[in-house]
Design a protein around this motif. Structure first.
Motif, PDB file in Angstrom:
ATOM      1  N   LEU A 133       0.844  -1.199   0.000  1.00 42.45           N
ATOM      2  CA  LEU A 133       0.000   0.000   0.000  1.00 42.45           C
ATOM      3  C   LEU A 133       0.878   1.248   0.000  1.00 42.45           C
ATOM      4  CD1 LEU A 133      -2.745  -0.197   2.795  1.00 42.45           C
ATOM      5  CD2 LEU A 133      -3.152   0.285   0.375  1.00 42.45           C
ATOM      6  N   LEU A 134       0.514   2.208  -0.829  1.00 48.36           N
ATOM      7  CA  LEU A 134       1.055   3.556  -0.686  1.00 48.36           C
ATOM      8  C   LEU A 134      -0.103   4.416  -0.204  1.00 48.36           C
ATOM      9  CD1 LEU A 134       3.350   5.669  -1.131  1.00 48.36           C
ATOM     10  CD2 LEU A 134       2.250   6.150  -3.331  1.00 48.36           C
ATOM     11  N   VAL A 135       0.015   4.965   0.999  1.00 47.00           N
ATOM     12  CA  VAL A 135      -1.065   5.797   1.545  1.00 47.00           C
ATOM     13  C   VAL A 135      -0.621   7.246   1.446  1.00 47.00           C
ATOM     14  CG1 VAL A 135      -2.570   6.238   3.507  1.00 47.00           C
ATOM     15  CG2 VAL A 135      -1.725   3.921   3.082  1.00 47.00           C
ATOM     16  N   ARG A 136      -1.363   7.994   0.632  1.00 49.27           N
ATOM     17  CA  ARG A 136      -1.011   9.398   0.390  1.00 49.27           C
ATOM     18  C   ARG A 136      -1.776  10.273   1.371  1.00 49.27           C
ATOM     19  NH1 ARG A 136      -2.353   8.308  -5.593  1.00 49.27           N
ATOM     20  NH2 ARG A 136      -0.369   7.753  -6.544  1.00 49.27           N
ATOM     21  N   PHE A 137      -1.042  11.052   2.146  1.00 51.28           N
ATOM     22  CA  PHE A 137      -1.643  12.036   3.045  1.00 51.28           C
ATOM     23  C   PHE A 137      -1.525  13.401   2.372  1.00 51.28           C
ATOM     24  CE2 PHE A 137      -2.416   9.725   7.004  1.00 51.28           C
ATOM     25  CZ  PHE A 137      -1.707   8.541   6.772  1.00 51.28           C
ATOM     26  N   ALA A 168      -1.624  -6.442   9.526  1.00 48.03           N
ATOM     27  CA  ALA A 168      -1.984  -7.572   8.661  1.00 48.03           C
ATOM     28  C   ALA A 168      -0.800  -8.066   7.828  1.00 48.03           C
ATOM     29  CB  ALA A 168      -3.136  -7.158   7.740  1.00 48.03           C
ATOM     30  N   GLY A 169       0.361  -7.467   8.012  1.00 43.94           N
ATOM     31  CA  GLY A 169       1.554  -7.918   7.294  1.00 43.94           C
ATOM     32  C   GLY A 169       1.674  -7.372   5.884  1.00 43.94           C
ATOM     33  N   ILE A 170       0.911  -6.335   5.564  1.00 40.46           N
ATOM     34  CA  ILE A 170       0.991  -5.704   4.238  1.00 40.46           C
ATOM     35  C   ILE A 170       2.130  -4.682   4.248  1.00 40.46           C
ATOM     36  CG2 ILE A 170      -0.257  -4.135   2.677  1.00 40.46           C
ATOM     37  CD1 ILE A 170      -2.847  -5.577   3.634  1.00 40.46           C
ATOM     38  N   HIS A 171       2.879  -4.643   3.160  1.00 43.93           N
ATOM     39  CA  HIS A 171       3.948  -3.638   3.060  1.00 43.93           C
ATOM     40  C   HIS A 171       3.306  -2.256   2.904  1.00 43.93           C
ATOM     41  CE1 HIS A 171       7.855  -1.914   2.017  1.00 43.93           C
ATOM     42  NE2 HIS A 171       7.162  -1.141   1.202  1.00 43.93           N
ATOM     43  N   VAL A 172       3.757  -1.279   3.706  1.00 38.11           N
ATOM     44  CA  VAL A 172       3.144   0.062   3.662  1.00 38.11           C
ATOM     45  C   VAL A 172       4.228   1.130   3.523  1.00 38.11           C
ATOM     46  CG1 VAL A 172       1.714   1.749   4.886  1.00 38.11           C
ATOM     47  CG2 VAL A 172       1.247  -0.690   5.164  1.00 38.11           C
ATOM     48  N   GLU A 173       3.985   2.062   2.614  1.00 36.59           N
ATOM     49  CA  GLU A 173       4.804   3.275   2.554  1.00 36.59           C
ATOM     50  C   GLU A 173       3.851   4.472   2.625  1.00 36.59           C
ATOM     51  OE1 GLU A 173       8.082   3.237  -0.169  1.00 36.59           O
ATOM     52  OE2 GLU A 173       8.350   1.076   0.034  1.00 36.59           O
ATOM     53  N   LEU A 174       4.364   5.573   3.158  1.00 41.40           N
ATOM     54  CA  LEU A 174       3.551   6.774   3.371  1.00 41.40           C
ATOM     55  C   LEU A 174       4.022   7.893   2.454  1.00 41.40           C
ATOM     56  CD1 LEU A 174       3.810   6.862   7.287  1.00 41.40           C
ATOM     57  CD2 LEU A 174       2.132   5.639   5.902  1.00 41.40           C
ATOM     58  N   ASP A 199       3.271   5.422  17.158  1.00 46.11           N
ATOM     59  CA  ASP A 199       2.270   4.394  16.859  1.00 46.11           C
ATOM     60  C   ASP A 199       2.680   3.431  15.749  1.00 46.11           C
ATOM     61  OD1 ASP A 199       0.766   5.700  18.730  1.00 46.11           O
ATOM     62  OD2 ASP A 199      -0.475   6.761  17.279  1.00 46.11           O
ATOM     63  N   LEU A 200       3.682   3.792  14.967  1.00 43.29           N
ATOM     64  CA  LEU A 200       4.092   2.903  13.876  1.00 43.29           C
ATOM     65  C   LEU A 200       5.475   2.369  14.190  1.00 43.29           C
ATOM     66  CD1 LEU A 200       2.826   4.983  10.800  1.00 43.29           C
ATOM     67  CD2 LEU A 200       1.608   3.258  12.117  1.00 43.29           C
ATOM     68  N   ARG A 201       6.362   2.427  13.220  1.00 41.56           N
ATOM     69  CA  ARG A 201       7.745   2.027  13.466  1.00 41.56           C
ATOM     70  C   ARG A 201       8.633   2.981  12.688  1.00 41.56           C
ATOM     71  NH1 ARG A 201       8.560  -0.530   8.754  1.00 41.56           N
ATOM     72  NH2 ARG A 201       6.743  -1.515   7.829  1.00 41.56           N
ATOM     73  N   ARG A 202       9.814   3.205  13.231  1.00 44.48           N
ATOM     74  CA  ARG A 202      10.677   4.234  12.657  1.00 44.48           C
ATOM     75  C   ARG A 202      11.213   3.857  11.283  1.00 44.48           C
ATOM     76  NH1 ARG A 202      12.248   7.885  16.867  1.00 44.48           N
ATOM     77  NH2 ARG A 202      11.470   7.132  18.865  1.00 44.48           N
ATOM     78  N   GLY A 203      11.104   2.592  10.919  1.00 41.32           N
ATOM     79  CA  GLY A 203      11.651   2.158   9.636  1.00 41.32           C
ATOM     80  C   GLY A 203      10.684   2.291   8.467  1.00 41.32           C
ATOM     81  N   ILE A 204       9.489   2.843   8.697  1.00 46.67           N
ATOM     82  CA  ILE A 204       8.531   2.933   7.583  1.00 46.67           C
ATOM     83  C   ILE A 204       8.962   4.060   6.638  1.00 46.67           C
ATOM     84  CG2 ILE A 204       6.915   4.563   8.694  1.00 46.67           C
ATOM     85  CD1 ILE A 204       4.642   2.768   7.556  1.00 46.67           C
ATOM     86  N   PRO A 205       8.971   3.816   5.326  1.00 47.81           N
ATOM     87  CA  PRO A 205       9.375   4.884   4.393  1.00 47.81           C
ATOM     88  C   PRO A 205       8.321   5.995   4.345  1.00 47.81           C
ATOM     89  CG  PRO A 205       9.501   2.705   3.378  1.00 47.81           C
ATOM     90  CD  PRO A 205       8.738   2.533   4.652  1.00 47.81           C
ATOM     91  N   LEU A 206       8.792   7.225   4.365  1.00 49.26           N
ATOM     92  CA  LEU A 206       7.916   8.395   4.284  1.00 49.26           C
ATOM     93  C   LEU A 206       8.400   9.265   3.124  1.00 49.26           C
ATOM     94  CD1 LEU A 206       5.854  10.502   5.165  1.00 49.26           C
ATOM     95  CD2 LEU A 206       7.377  11.147   7.034  1.00 49.26           C
ATOM     96  N   HIS A 207       7.549   9.383   2.122  1.00 47.93           N
ATOM     97  CA  HIS A 207       7.889  10.166   0.926  1.00 47.93           C
ATOM     98  C   HIS A 207       7.276  11.554   1.043  1.00 47.93           C
ATOM     99  CE1 HIS A 207       9.091   6.448  -1.252  1.00 47.93           C
ATOM    100  NE2 HIS A 207       8.122   5.901  -0.530  1.00 47.93           N
ATOM    101  N   LEU A 208       8.086  12.580   0.895  1.00 50.69           N
ATOM    102  CA  LEU A 208       7.565  13.948   0.838  1.00 50.69           C
ATOM    103  C   LEU A 208       7.390  14.315  -0.635  1.00 50.69           C
ATOM    104  CD1 LEU A 208       9.715  15.718   3.566  1.00 50.69           C
ATOM    105  CD2 LEU A 208       7.582  14.435   3.803  1.00 50.69           C
TER     106      LEU A 208
END
Ligand code: SF4
Length: 299
Positions: A133-137, A168-174, A199-208
């Motif tokens: 999942l790529l979740v766009r904020f 659920a074990g799905i790969h997630v990037e923000l 609330d998450l983990r520091r290793g999650i990729p965050l794209h600006l």
């Protein structure tokens, strides 16, 4: 490689590097077939695909045709699968499920890029449909979402979606849109970092994603580079290991650096990607597990 139109005159499928989605920690170096879905519940004044976002001229993707395309593409090395993008794929979720089944039958992966339409409930009710999942904020405050014409609750939905998908074990990037050089923008970024660290983990990729809203907001320039670089640095100071300036092509902050020893382990200024420094997702210098999902078939 391009394909005949499947359905929409506005959303013709095309093949892209997975880094262009962007996904930076999932099947690095692979290619994907991008399938665009029309319609969007938001009304961002800086929308870069307004025809697609407003279109109602659409018929569903044909699962059989998609299966045939995936079979052809799957014969090439490093083809990961499909990405549902838009617009907003959740508006046509039945079609996503039906077609994604064919993609999985071919042994390939399914990624969904959502602007907040995909909910945790939708994900739970369609188990096995989504691999990444790529979740766009669009911001990180209800006020920002309101200014974009968003229905109520989209920000909270997106947060719950991310937390549920990770569980659920799905790969997630923000992804976070950065449209202004303002203190308010900085505060929203800080709020997002606090959520990631608590609330998450520091290793999650965050794209600006830097936005230049010439035809939208009453300002004429997007955020300047030093402002964006400061955001990345402040993420690093808070030990959020992977903050990227994903649409600033060629910028050093597209590279993946080991958060432990600061070695550049993936240099994205070069193509094709050289992954020899991240064998099995491990930093080649200090042995830190970087949490990367690699395509085992790519040497
Ligand atoms: S969320 Fe994306 S597609 Fe929808 S209006 Fe905003 S920029 Fe356009």
């Amino acid at each position: 490689m391009r394909f005949d139109r499947f359905s929409s005159p506005l959303g013709q499928p095309y093949v892209s590097a997975i880094e262009e989605v962007p996904l930076y920690h999932y099947l690095l170096g692979d290619s994907v077939l991008v399938l665009q879905m029309p319609g969007c519940p938001l009304r961002c004044p800086y929308c870069d695909r307004p025809l697609l976002a407003r279109s109602q001229d659409w018929s569903p993707y044909d699962p059989a045709r998609l299966a045939a395309a995936v079979e052809i593409l799957g014969g090439e090395p490093g083809f990961a699968g499909v990405v549902w993008s838009g617009g907003e794929p959740s508006l046509h979720w039945d079609n996503v499920i039906e077609c994604s089944r064919k993609v999985h039958e071919a042994g390939k992966k399914v990624t969904v890029a959502t602007n907040g339409g995909v909910t945790a409930d939708l994900l739970r009710d369609s188990p096995g449909t989504v691999d990444a999942l790529l979740v766009r904020f669009k911001g990180f405050s209800d006020e920002t979402y309101r200014t974009l014409g968003s229905p109520a609750g989209v920000l909270e939905n997106s947060r719950v979606l991310v937390e549920s998908a990770i569980a659920a074990g799905i790969h997630v990037e923000l992804m976070l849109d950065i449209a202004r050089n303002t203190a308010a923008q900085e505060q929203e970024f800080s709020a997002m970092l606090a959520w990631v660290t608590q609330d998450l983990r520091r290793g999650i990729p965050l794209h600006l994603r830097a936005i230049a809203p010439e035809h939208g907001f009453a300002i004429h320039h997007g955020p300047v580079m030093p402002f964006l670089e400061n955001l990345v640095e402040s993420g690093r100071r808070q030990h959020v290991g992977f903050v990227y300036l994903s649409n600033c092509h060629g910028h050093f902050f597209n590279n993946t650096m080991c958060p432990n020893c600061y070695s550049v382990v993936v240099d994205r200024t070069a193509r094709p990607l050289d992954l020899s420094f991240v064998t099995d997702g491990i930093c080649g210098n200090c042995g830190t597990d970087l949490g990367l999902t690699l395509d085992k078939e790519i040497p």
